[in-house]
Write an enzyme that holds these catalytic residues in place. Structure first.
Site, mmCIF file in Angstrom:
data_model
loop_
_atom_site.group_PDB
_atom_site.id
_atom_site.type_symbol
_atom_site.label_atom_id
_atom_site.label_comp_id
_atom_site.label_asym_id
_atom_site.label_seq_id
_atom_site.Cartn_x
_atom_site.Cartn_y
_atom_site.Cartn_z
ATOM 1 N N GLU A 1 -6.416 -0.228 -6.090
ATOM 2 C CA GLU A 1 -7.428 0.674 -5.535
ATOM 3 C C GLU A 1 -6.998 2.117 -5.790
ATOM 4 O O GLU A 1 -5.807 2.449 -5.731
ATOM 5 C CB GLU A 1 -7.573 0.486 -4.012
ATOM 6 N N HIS B 1 0.832 -1.210 0.000
ATOM 7 C CA HIS B 1 0.000 0.000 0.000
ATOM 8 C C HIS B 1 0.861 1.252 0.000
ATOM 9 O O HIS B 1 1.988 1.237 0.496
ATOM 10 C CB HIS B 1 -0.885 0.040 1.252
#
Length: 320
Positions: A106, A38
């Site tokens: 994402e 991430h």
């Protein structure tokens, strides 16, 4: 018999904590490691987001377990030629097998350079092309590629493993699962969904490995565990495509106000009931998964690893 691994959360822990958890996981009898990739955590309460490739390098010195990313997005924020170099070096360094888990990503992580966030079908096209690029680079030969989404000129990886890095593809719906079956070396999904596993195997996945994971909150006070999950990981209970399209931790925090503690209590294993923990992981085994990863949300990491070492993993291994 499935293998059971531990899922390292880069959203919740810093590098030193992740390395210590990996050591404890190996000592507790876990057979593999996953690590998330991430740029941002899902919310500010989680509070971390170290660069995954630095942590993977440290893991190669700290433990001997196989390591995989779950998952890296090699399409928008990071060019696939750069991901290929990172993965190849990780594979050379790792004492156990290194697997590159990839997915369509994402907006939370991928929009940070100002790129438009493509619709799902375009993201799948980009992922497939990125895999083609990375596979060619893993050969160690010079690559020139002029595709729909990516250009590579005179690129060659000089540091590559003896065998190409296996690429596992994450899929949560039929289209992504079809892609995984067609071009992946393995399949990743986060629900114990037997029909999806069957679709993968019949669509071309055959005997290739299927991996999945779940989060639990071990602790002696179940209500406190529920509150901890609600505070840190309520985002996991948001419906539909919100996880793919919301652009910042602030937006996830706004959406999480829709998630109640009762929803957490009904959907997450909280507490120290051995049967509940065993049943949670056994769902994946029953659905045909080959490797199953679990992440501890709560602060009692030593208690969690001792609990799994002495009570949960032995039960799972007995049951096959």
């Amino acid at each position: 018999m499935p293998e059971y691994g531990y899922f390292l959360s880069c959203e919740q822990y810093g590098p030193a904590e992740l390395i210590e958890q990996a050591r404890m996981a190996e000592q507790a009898g876990f057979q593999a490691l996953w690590i998330s990739d991430h740029y941002h955590p899902w919310n500010d309460e989680q509070g971390q987001s170290p660069f995954v490739w630095s942590v993977v390098g440290a893991l190669s010195e700290a433990v001997s377990l196989p390591v995989g990313t779950a998952v890296t997005c090699p399409t928008v924020r990071t060019h696939p030629a750069v991901v290929a170099q990172a993965a190849a070096t990780s594979a050379v360094m790792s004492p156990g097998e290194f697997r590159l888990g990839v997915g369509t990503g994402e907006a939370l992580n991928e929009h940070i350079l100002g790129n438009a966030w493509p619709p799902a079908h375009v993201r799948l096209e980009m992922l497939e092309e990125s895999i083609q690029v990375m596979r060619r680079l893993f050969t160690g030969e010079e690559v020139n590629h002029h595709g729909t989404h990516y250009t590579v000129e005179n690129a060659r990886l000089y540091t590559v493993p003896d065998e190409p890095v296996p690429i596992d593809i994450s899929g949560f719906g039929p289209a992504a699962t079809k892609l995984a079956a067609r071009v992946g070396d393995g399949y990743i999904t986060m629900m114990p969904d037997a029909p999806m596993v069957e679709q993968y195997r019949k669509g071309g996945g055959g005997g290739k490995p299927v991996s999945g994971g779940t989060k639990v909150c071990y602790g002696t006070d179940r209500d406190e565990c529920v509150r901890t999950v609600h505070r840190l990981w309520a985002n996991e209970l948001l419906p539909g495509e919100l996880g793919q399209v919301l652009p910042s931790p602030r937006h996830f925090e706004q959406a999480q106000t829709l998630v109640t503690e009762d929803m957490v209590r009904e959907n997450r294993v909280c507490g120290d009931d051995v049967d509940e923990h065993v049943a949670e992981l056994r769902q994946f085994a029953d659905a045909g998964f080959d490797r199953i990863y679990v992440n501890q949300i709560g602060p009692d990491l030593r208690g969690f690893f001792d609990f799994y070492r002495t009570k949960v993993l032995p039960r799972l291994q007995q049951s096959g």
